[in-house]
Write an enzyme that holds these catalytic residues in place. Structure first.
Site, short mmCIF file in Angstrom:
data_model
loop_
_atom_site.label_atom_id
_atom_site.label_comp_id
_atom_site.label_asym_id
_atom_site.label_seq_id
_atom_site.Cartn_x
_atom_site.Cartn_y
_atom_site.Cartn_z
CG ASP A 172 -2.17 0.87 0.96
OD1 ASP A 172 -2.11 1.73 0.05
OD2 ASP A 172 -3.18 0.72 1.68
C1 BGC Z 1 -5.07 3.12 -0.06
C2 BGC Z 1 -5.14 2.08 -1.16
C3 BGC Z 1 -4.96 2.75 -2.50
C4 BGC Z 1 -3.66 3.52 -2.51
C5 BGC Z 1 -3.37 4.22 -3.83
C6 BGC Z 1 -3.85 4.00 -0.18
O1 BGC Z 1 -3.91 5.04 0.72
O2 BGC Z 1 -5.08 2.48 1.19
O3 BGC Z 1 -6.35 1.39 -1.10
O4 BGC Z 1 -5.02 1.78 -3.52
O5 BGC Z 1 -3.72 4.50 -1.49
O6 BGC Z 1 -4.23 5.27 -4.04
#
Ligand code: BGC
Length: 744
Positions: free
Chosen positions: A288
């Site tokens: 993530d």
């Molecule tokens: C989120 C993810 C997301 C990523 C990219 C993160 O803060 O938890 O679900 O895919 O950002 O935007």
């Protein structure tokens, strides 16, 4: 008007299709031969790569790199790569991993998320929330939705979707529950697996997330979750396992939190032992955004790709200097780096981006909106309908009140936030999709006098309600990534319903919520429709259900607690503390999530998991069951015994004769389900298979699933708390490895 829109501003993205150097043939570059197995292709491509090329694939960038990567020192991101990134990254997308043009390996162009393409520069079609589509109890609904949003991803130049949120609704206040598929591992696994399958039918990669037990947003980047292996394997991990089996996502996104003292993105147990070894997962693990905490620990702990780097302030854990040093010292074995790259390439070969490069093409937004509307119509849940107040018939006047029903329908916030076709309506910083239920009701009931009151002044709303035949109160609960949310409605909403219901006994409530809410007024109103976040045509779907054009068929994928004392945790761990504060939460309820928790405790929820009404009646009968392999095969009849066509949901729960003695977490589990469309008087015979894991307990000592010999009761109903038709089946003792890499 929504129609075929050409995204000319994206024409530049056609350059993404830069595959295979001119003149290269499969003989020179066997990995480009689509007839070879993806494993062979990935292996031969890795063998042809230089160290620098390998290191390109394990280090990804966020959209912010577009403006900020230039300030990053050149030894971390080379000048050549900086230029490449800013010229190839899809502006406004979530992430970017540079490809290797020399070898025909495409860039990875990554977009969020499960409800549609999120790119602030590109309008997209928003599906209903994933929680809503889980309520359809029909995997064809998320599969069709996935196929649609995946097509939009491809048509806007993205070959990877960060879609497939599946964290269980263990914590009803979790601010991301709307992005997930409810509280039950079987239902969530089936729904999210189908979503991924639909997305990847476009020959792009989908990602399942957030692995794992990332079940609250409060302090999500510093929370350490304590939970036993047994509980995880029977709950959160089972949901992932089932969805991965059904959807075969190209990648898995590891989560921000710690699990039993180790970060999600370097959790050897979760990533290496469970995912890659036991489940035999062939794809790659991406982090993530901002979830990586080390170089050696993360690489050896199972992370294959660092994603989301942008700025000089970010720690470049997987950038060339750190990786080269770790490789040189032997702290990361060369074969581990090759494995990381091979996994990434396997996904790109197996799922399609290499052989089917994405290119920017026009999108038929009207057709896609129809897919979203159908999803909503299959998913909204009629919770209550006393005296058959719904569907609305022969009403002369309606007072529509509150919820900004004149402006649009609510959507959730965070990285899943779609920029809707037609433009978002922003009210109090919350996103509404431009599909006002008020307009849709006027269209459906053109002869009725329909008036609107914003609900801000309770007395005036009640006065309007008192003068109408029927009042419809719209309620909103805003949820967003990054924080958790109370189940109490904000502002005057509860008081508004109570006052309107007093003024007009024919009051219908339509709740647009991200998850469960308390409904202190539930006894005071005759009809309640749970609309969740219903997507880009949500207003139309709501109006068509209220007026009977569509017969509701959604069933709750979560329980609605009656009061705070029914929650497993009084308070959310770490609530109110600043981000980054170390905190701990012990998930002592283990696998007893949602209805399992209510059953265990003997609590009566406000609305039970699986509950959902129809304008017709369904009769479930003739349940027969017999052992089938290690599991159970059941057959049953479902009949439409009412007067309208509709869709009924058969829910088959399972329980051992003595669940405590058998070591179950709760008195029953959902074992299988099916949805059937039936005309009045029509009936169908349905066959259901109960997966053996749903009859077993996980035993950490031997890493086994174990079905204990004895009698198991199958209970067939249309809600977890409803009347059940039962059949018993006797199963022998069976024990098998939870590792698929070991022969049973
Ligand atoms: C989120 C993810 C997301 C990523 C990219 C993160 O803060 O938890 O679900 O895919 O950002 O935007």
């Amino acid at each position: 008007m929504v129609g075929r829109i050409k995204i000319s501003s994206l024409a530049i993205l056609a350059s993404l299709a830069c595959f295979g150097p001119a003149g290269a043939s499969p003989a020179d570059q066997p990995w480009l031969d689509p007839n070879l197995p993806p494993e062979t292709r990935a292996h031969s491509a890795v063998a042809a790569m230089s160290l620098d090329e390998k290191l390109r694939l394990v280090f990804g960038y966020s959209d912010q790199a577009l403006t900020d990567v230039s300030k990053v020192p050149d030894d971390i991101v080379s000048p050549e790569l900086k230029t490449y990134i800013v010229t190839h990254l899809v502006k406004g997308s979530a992430g970017f991993v540079p490809g290797v043009p020399r070898l025909g390996i495409p860039d990875q162009t990554q977009t969020d998320a499960s409800m549609g393409v999120r790119n602030s520069f590109i309008p997209s079609t928003a599906l209903p929330s994933s929680l809503a589509t889980a309520a359809s109890f029909d995997p064809d609904v998320p599969r069709a939705g996935g196929a649609m949003i995946g097509a939009e991803a491809r048509a806007t130049g993205h070959n990877t979707m960060l879609s497939g949120g599946i964290n269980l609704a263990r914590e009803p206040r979790n601010g991301r529950n709307f992005e997930y598929a409810g509280e039950d591992p079987l239902l969530a696994g089936a729904m999210v697996g189908a979503l991924i399958d639909g997305i990847q039918s476009n020959r792009i990669v989908s990602t399942i997330k957030h692995y794992a037990v990332n079940d609250q947003e409060t302090l999500r980047t510093s929370l350490d979750v304590t939970i036993s292996a047994e509980a995880m394997r029977q709950s959160d991990l089972l949901a992932f396992e089932l969805a991965i089996e059904k959807g075969s996502p190209g990648s898995v996104m590891c989560s921000y939190n710690l699990i039993n003292g180790r970060w999600g993105c370097e959790n050897d147990y979760l990533l290496n032992t469970v995912l890659k070894h036991d489940w035999g997962y062939k794809g790659f693990v991406m982090s993530d955004w901002g979830a990586v905490h080390s170089t050696v620990g993360a690489a050896n702990g199972g992370l294959d790709q660092f994603t989301g780097f942008c700025c000089v302030t970010d720690k470049p854990w997987f950038a060339p200097p750190a990786m080269k040093a770790a490789l040189a010292s032997g702290a990361i074995p060369q074969k581990r780096l090759d494995d990381m790259v091979e996994r990434i390439l396997w996904a790109l070969f197996d799922k399609g981006p290499v052989d089917n490069p994405v290119k920017v093409t026009p999108i038929d937004y009207a057709a896609n909106a129809a897919v979203s509307q159908k999803a909503a119509e299959e998913s909204l849940v009629l919770l209550k309908n006393e005296g058959s107040l719904l569907p609305l018939r022969r009403v002369k006047s309606i007072a529509v009140i509150g919820g900004n029903a004149d402006k649009g329908v609510l959507a959730g916030a965070g990285s899943s936030d779609v920029t809707p076709v037609g433009g978002a309506v922003m009210i109090d910083n919350h996103t509404y999709l431009p599909s006002p239920p008020l307009d849709a009701l006027k269209r459906e009931l053109s002869k009725a006098k329909i008036s609107f009151d914003s609900g801000s002044d309770i007395a005036s709303a009640a006065e309007l309600a008192g003068r109408a035949d029927v009042a419809i109160v719209f309620l909103n609960q805003h949820l967003s990534e990054g924080s958790d949310h109370a189940l109490e409605l904000t502002g005057n909403q509860d008081a508004l319903v109570a006052a309107v219901a007093k003024a007009n006994p024919k009051t219908i409530v339509v709740a647009e919520t991200g998850g469960a809410i308390y409904m202190p007024w539930a006894d005071q109103v005759p009809a309640i429709l749970e609309a969740f976040y219903p997507g880009i045509r949500g207003g139309a779907a709501i109006a068509r259900i209220l007026t009977g054009k569509v017969n509701p068929s959604g069933h709750l994928p979560i329980s609605f607690p009656a009061s705070p004392d029914q929650l497993a945790r009084k308070e959310i761990a770490g609530l109110g503390q600043p981000d980054g504060t170390p905190a701990e939460v012990a998930y002592d309820e283990g696998a007893a999530i949602g209805y399992k928790w209510y059953d265990l405790k003997g609590y009566k929820p406000l609305w039970a998991f699986g509950h959902g009404l129809s304008y017709t009646r369904f009769t479930l009968s003739n349940l027969e069951a017999r052992p089938d392999g290690k599991g159970v095969r059941a057959t049953l009849s479902i009949r439409n015994s009412g007067k309208r066509a509709g869709k009924g949901v058969a829910q088959l729960y399972v329980a051992p004769s003595d669940w405590r003695a058998f070591g179950w977490e709760a008195p029953k589990r959902l074992g299988a389900f099916a949805k059937a469309g039936l005309k009045p008087g029509e009936s169908k015979r349905i066959e259901l298979i109960v997966d053996p894991r749903l009859l077993a307990t996980y035993e950490a000592a031997g890493n086994n699933w174990h079905i204990k010999a004895g009698t198991y009761r199958l209970m067939l109903g249309d809600a977890s708390d409803g009347e059940m038709t039962v059949a018993d089946v006797t199963l022998p003792d069976s024990v098998w490895s939870a590792s698929k890499t070991i022969e049973p």
